[in-house]
Write a protein that holds these residues in place. Structure first.
Motif, mmCIF file in Angstrom:
data_model
loop_
_atom_site.group_PDB
_atom_site.id
_atom_site.type_symbol
_atom_site.label_atom_id
_atom_site.label_comp_id
_atom_site.label_asym_id
_atom_site.label_seq_id
_atom_site.Cartn_x
_atom_site.Cartn_y
_atom_site.Cartn_z
ATOM 1 N N UNK A 103 0.810 -1.223 0.000
ATOM 2 C CA UNK A 103 0.000 0.000 0.000
ATOM 3 C C UNK A 103 0.839 1.266 0.000
ATOM 4 N N UNK A 104 2.158 1.147 -0.209
ATOM 5 C CA UNK A 104 3.057 2.312 -0.209
ATOM 6 C C UNK A 104 3.919 2.275 -1.457
ATOM 7 N N UNK A 105 3.886 3.364 -2.217
ATOM 8 C CA UNK A 105 4.692 3.499 -3.418
ATOM 9 C C UNK A 105 5.659 4.665 -3.260
ATOM 10 N N UNK A 106 6.934 4.398 -3.485
ATOM 11 C CA UNK A 106 7.948 5.454 -3.549
ATOM 12 C C UNK A 106 8.380 5.599 -4.993
ATOM 13 N N UNK A 107 8.246 6.803 -5.544
ATOM 14 C CA UNK A 107 8.587 7.050 -6.943
ATOM 15 C C UNK A 107 9.274 8.404 -7.034
ATOM 16 N N UNK A 108 10.224 8.527 -7.941
ATOM 17 C CA UNK A 108 10.966 9.780 -8.061
ATOM 18 C C UNK A 108 10.814 10.399 -9.424
ATOM 19 N N UNK A 109 11.019 11.717 -9.497
ATOM 20 C CA UNK A 109 11.028 12.407 -10.777
ATOM 21 C C UNK A 109 9.940 13.435 -10.916
ATOM 22 N N UNK A 110 9.900 14.069 -12.089
ATOM 23 C CA UNK A 110 8.933 15.136 -12.304
ATOM 24 C C UNK A 110 8.475 15.182 -13.758
#
Length: 519
Positions: free
Chosen positions: A479-486
């Motif tokens: 239930x937890x998503x870590x994602x990077x960027x823009x």
């Protein structure tokens, strides 16, 4: 009656304890090496950020690659070149594959080095010694030769703009052996050797003719090749018409200075170009690039053109998800978010800060999901009145104007728990360097999320990180998503996660799914 505080404490005891330290020196959860490489590739700029200098980022990436298989490194390079539109990091990863003599080098090079700028980046990194060598080597040399011998004249002219190294330097390094007479003549012209002008390809020949006789038609070459020739308003107008979407976006003030907008019809033509959906998609425009252009536009740029930038921004935000149910967005407005999103580059530093990106994401989510609750935070949640009816850029400006303070990533979740808010999706946009709520054991953010989940068992948490980090305040789980960027790819990932369409590997799984055949 049961002791609620006691049982809450017992439940949080089953949460995983933090196992790393973030850039602010506070406890955090370490990402896996694959996730760390993805994070650096998505946000790393090889320039100083608030918490990490360029050398630290380079060291982190090369160290991670020494732990990972070449197939994942190759897929990461391709993913962030094609979907994240990154430049420096994909070129660095491709150079690392070259140094390792990886089987994946050729297909990765073919997809990452898709223009002259990327070719020069790749050569520069290999020659710098940053990945352990100062020569190209036979395989990379052949790949560069093949690019030079297959590129069109337009691609070669575009590649000829820029230095360190220049395209002429690259040609002198690899000595391509062209099969066509026009290409041989072009390379001779490029490196300054005597050449029969009649043997040059058409665009280059037209450029040389225009330099000798200004009554000739303006050649369709990169505008940087013409700017030293003291062009008039009509010539600048022609450049605006034949230039790429990105070129026009970046040169609005230049057009204004040279009187382009004073010419009949030019304001509308440029505005129409900026708001053209097909051109926006082809350019791979980041929403924050449009925000930068809007903010940088001088008073001499007509309102119709500025309005077109706003229209373009709305189109560029087309991938922002519409989520069923209640959405909460938490933009970090703390002091560290004032760092340039692409790192400190001296006078070339972007005016867009991490806080601007966070504000833009929050404003865009509010536009697409009008019932969204926006909770800006630093040490605590701060009040900022926003309306989904207002322009995205106006709401973003309000958020970005909030005074910075310390970082407390658990503050919005604590606020939601205190007010007993129900929601299906909670999205954080932060640099993830929480320190105000530092504690032993599980992070304060995870402890508050666990409490929130008891009221909202189907809720999902997304942490969008806009800085190159190797840790998080919310450990990865179903239930937890870590994602990077823009880039807009982040919005696609968030949408898929909110709908339960990602597998257990989440973001890393998307990278691993990249198809990269190796002969």
């Amino acid at each position: 009656m049961a002791n609620i505080q006691l049982f809450s404490t017992l439940k949080s005891a089953f949460l995983p304890s933090t196992d790393a330290v973030n850039g602010a020196g506070a406890p955090a959860y370490a990402m896996t090496p694959r996730h760390q490489l993805a994070q650096y590739a998505a946000t790393g700029c090889l320039h100083a950020t608030f918490y990490a200098n360029a050398e630290a980022q380079l060291s982190a990436v090369t160290g991670l690659c020494s732990q990972l298989d070449s197939a994942f490194i190759a897929r990461t390079a391709v993913y962030f070149r094609e979907r994240g539109y990154m430049k420096d990091m994909p070129a660095l990863l491709t150079a690392i594959l070259a140094n390792a003599r990886a089987a994946e080098l050729a297909p990765t090079f073919g997809r990452v080095v898709n223009n002259g700028k990327m070719l020069r980046n790749f050569v520069q990194i290999l020659r710098s010694g940053a990945v352990g060598r100062r020569s190209l080597g036979s395989r990379p040399k052949k790949l560069v030769q093949a690019w030079l011998n297959q590129a069109t004249e337009a691609q070669l002219l575009s590649a000829a703009v820029g230095n360190s190294p220049s395209l002429a330097d690259v040609v002198k390094m690899v000595h391509p052996k062209p099969a066509e007479a026009w290409r041989e003549a072009f390379f001779a012209w490029l490196i300054g050797k005597p050449v029969d002008m009649a043997s040059l390809p058409p665009l280059t020949r037209a450029f040389e003719a225009y330099k000798r006789d200004r009554t000739q038609p303006l050649p369709d070459v990169p505008f940087q090749m013409l700017t030293a020739l003291e062009l008039g308003a009509q010539e600048w107008a022609q450049l605006a018409l034949q230039g790429s979407w990105q070129m026009v976006r970046m040169n609005l003030n230049t057009f204004a200075r040279h009187g382009v907008f004073a010419l009949e019809g030019m304001t509308k033509l440029i505005a129409d170009k900026l708001r053209n959906p097909a051109l926006i998609a082809k350019a791979g425009a980041f929403p924050y690039q449009l925000m930068a252009a809007y903010q940088a536009a001088s008073p001499d740029v007509p309102m119709e053109v500025r309005g077109a930038l706003h229209d373009a921004l709305e189109l560029a935000l087309g991938n922002v998800p519409v989520v069923m149910g209640k959405v909460v967005v938490c933009p970090d407005v703390s002091g560290s978010m004032s760092a340039p999103v692409s790192g400190a580059r001296g006078t070339a530093s972007s005016a867009i800060r991490c806080i601007d990106v966070a504000a833009l994401v929050a404003s865009a989510m509010l536009r697409k999901n009008p019932e969204t609750l926006v909770l800006p935070f630093e040490v605590k949640v701060v009040s900022c009145a926003l309306s989904p009816a207002d322009k995205v850029l106006d709401n973003a400006a309000k958020l970005a104007a909030q005074p910075g303070g310390g970082t407390n990533c658990s503050a919005p979740l604590a606020w939601l728990n205190q007010h007993k808010v129900h929601a299906e999706l909670v999205v954080f946009v932060s640099d993830n360097e929480s320190w105000v709520d530092a504690r032993r054991g599980a992070s304060a953010m995870m402890a508050e999320w666990e409490i929130f989940k008891r009221r909202n068992p189907k809720a999902r948490l997304v942490c969008i990180d806009c800085a190159p980090n190797a840790s998080t305040q919310a450990c990865e789980r179903d239930d937890v998503l870590n994602v990077g960027g823009f880039s807009d790819e982040v919005f696609k990932i968030v949408a898929a996660f909110a709908e339960g369409k990602l597998d257990g590997r989440h973001w890393v799984g998307e990278i691993e799914a990249i198809e990269l055949p190796v002969a």
